[in-house]
Scaffold this motif. Structure first.
Motif, PDB file in Angstrom:
ATOM      1  N   ALA A 194      -4.707   6.864  -3.698  1.00  0.00           N
ATOM      2  CA  ALA A 194      -4.312   6.945  -2.286  1.00  0.00           C
ATOM      3  C   ALA A 194      -5.248   6.035  -1.497  1.00  0.00           C
ATOM      4  O   ALA A 194      -6.426   5.908  -1.827  1.00  0.00           O
ATOM      5  N   ILE A 195      -4.702   5.393  -0.470  1.00  0.00           N
ATOM      6  CA  ILE A 195      -5.513   4.458   0.327  1.00  0.00           C
ATOM      7  C   ILE A 195      -5.426   4.821   1.803  1.00  0.00           C
ATOM      8  O   ILE A 195      -4.434   5.403   2.257  1.00  0.00           O
TER       9      ILE A 195
ATOM     10  N   TYR B  79     -10.188  11.639  -1.431  1.00  0.00           N
ATOM     11  CA  TYR B  79     -10.975  12.082  -2.593  1.00  0.00           C
ATOM     12  C   TYR B  79     -10.184  13.046  -3.479  1.00  0.00           C
ATOM     13  O   TYR B  79     -10.356  13.064  -4.695  1.00  0.00           O
ATOM     14  N   GLN B  80      -9.309  13.826  -2.862  1.00  0.00           N
ATOM     15  CA  GLN B  80      -8.478  14.772  -3.618  1.00  0.00           C
ATOM     16  C   GLN B  80      -7.670  14.040  -4.684  1.00  0.00           C
ATOM     17  O   GLN B  80      -7.589  14.477  -5.830  1.00  0.00           O
ATOM     18  N   THR B  81      -7.083  12.915  -4.318  1.00  0.00           N
ATOM     19  CA  THR B  81      -6.288  12.131  -5.269  1.00  0.00           C
ATOM     20  C   THR B  81      -7.163  11.251  -6.147  1.00  0.00           C
ATOM     21  O   THR B  81      -7.032  11.243  -7.375  1.00  0.00           O
ATOM     22  N   ASN B  82      -8.058  10.496  -5.529  1.00  0.00           N
ATOM     23  CA  ASN B  82      -8.772   9.433  -6.243  1.00  0.00           C
ATOM     24  C   ASN B  82      -9.940   9.917  -7.084  1.00  0.00           C
ATOM     25  O   ASN B  82     -10.366   9.212  -8.007  1.00  0.00           O
TER      26      ASN B  82
ATOM     27  N   GLU C  70       2.496  -2.781  -3.148  1.00  0.00           N
ATOM     28  CA  GLU C  70       2.695  -2.169  -1.826  1.00  0.00           C
ATOM     29  C   GLU C  70       1.378  -1.627  -1.277  1.00  0.00           C
ATOM     30  O   GLU C  70       1.133  -1.638  -0.079  1.00  0.00           O
ATOM     31  N   MET C  71       0.525  -1.134  -2.176  1.00  0.00           N
ATOM     32  CA  MET C  71      -0.757  -0.589  -1.726  1.00  0.00           C
ATOM     33  C   MET C  71      -1.636  -1.691  -1.120  1.00  0.00           C
ATOM     34  O   MET C  71      -2.301  -1.490  -0.112  1.00  0.00           O
TER      35      MET C  71
END
Length: 227
Positions: free
Chosen positions: A83-84, A101-104, A182-183
């Motif tokens: 996630a960004i 942080y939850q995702t990465n 896309e990110m």
């Protein structure tokens, strides 16, 4: 020989390309993303997919159940989801940091923890990080949550390689530079990267299959440009 491979973040970009490269090679792939549809509508017998959210604790049990019932073991885990957030630090809230942080970081740690018991001594966990997470690399304003989270998984990988060095599996990180996804467009609107998603996916494909023969606990910088 075909391998059992789990990949996260497969609805677009590098993850989407990786699924099909590896499936075309004859490997069994479990493609995980919050939106399973882009992968599940393709006719491959060796691709399995279901919706999976790194932020939802219950979803991890679904992965463990799938492996137990369908595969029995996992050869390779590619932690590709990310996630960004591009936001001035002054406007980046506690909740914003928590979400990234939850995702990465937390998601990478938890999925790895769930999958390790199914891996053999020569298994390979590959985590996709970013050049922004490398100490001393060029940094960009607005990416405080994203780039610091990408630094965290580099250190996590080094720690896991140490903790499991006697038993395996092996753990490595690829810190990617700019790839046309896309990110990237979200982080750097208008920037044109020299590397396409499929080109980078091919590199990751080869590294995931063979890199643990040569590396463990290492971060490789896969970048030919800035950003």
């Amino acid at each position: 020989m075909s391998k059992n491979i789990i990949i996260t973040g497969t609805s677009r970009g590098i993850g989407f390309e990786l699924v099909h490269l590896l499936a075309n090679q004859g490997h069994n792939v479990l493609a995980l993303s919050r939106n399973a549809k882009p992968v599940s509508n393709l006719n491959f017998d060796n691709i399995s997919s279901f919706a999976f959210d790194l932020c939802n604790e219950e979803d991890y049990q679904n992965v463990a159940d799938f492996v137990k019932n369908e595969w029995k073991h996992v050869d390779i885990l590619i932690n590709n989801a990310g996630a960004i957030l591009n936001e001035p630090f002054a406007d980046t809230t506690f909740k914003d940091f928590e979400k990234i942080y939850q995702t990465n970081v937390f998601g990478v740690a938890e999925l790895t923890r769930v999958v390790i018991p199914f891996m053999k001594s020569n298994g390979h966990v590959v985590t996709i990080s970013s050049m922004g997470g490398i100490q001393g690399s060029m940094k960009f304003a607005g990416l405080s949550a994203y780039s610091s989270s990408k630094g965290a998984v580099i250190t996590l990988t080094e720690l896991l390689a140490e903790e499991y060095k006697e038993t395996g599996p092996q753990f490595n990180v690829l810190a990617l530079g700019a790839v046309q996804t896309e990110m990237l467009a979200e982080a750097f609107p208008g920037y044109k990267a020299p590397t396409t998603a499929i080109e980078m996916a091919r590199y990751i494909q080869d590294f995931a299959l063979t890199g643990n023969k040569y590396y463990n606990g290492k971060v490789l910088q896969v970048s030919n440009s800035t950003p």
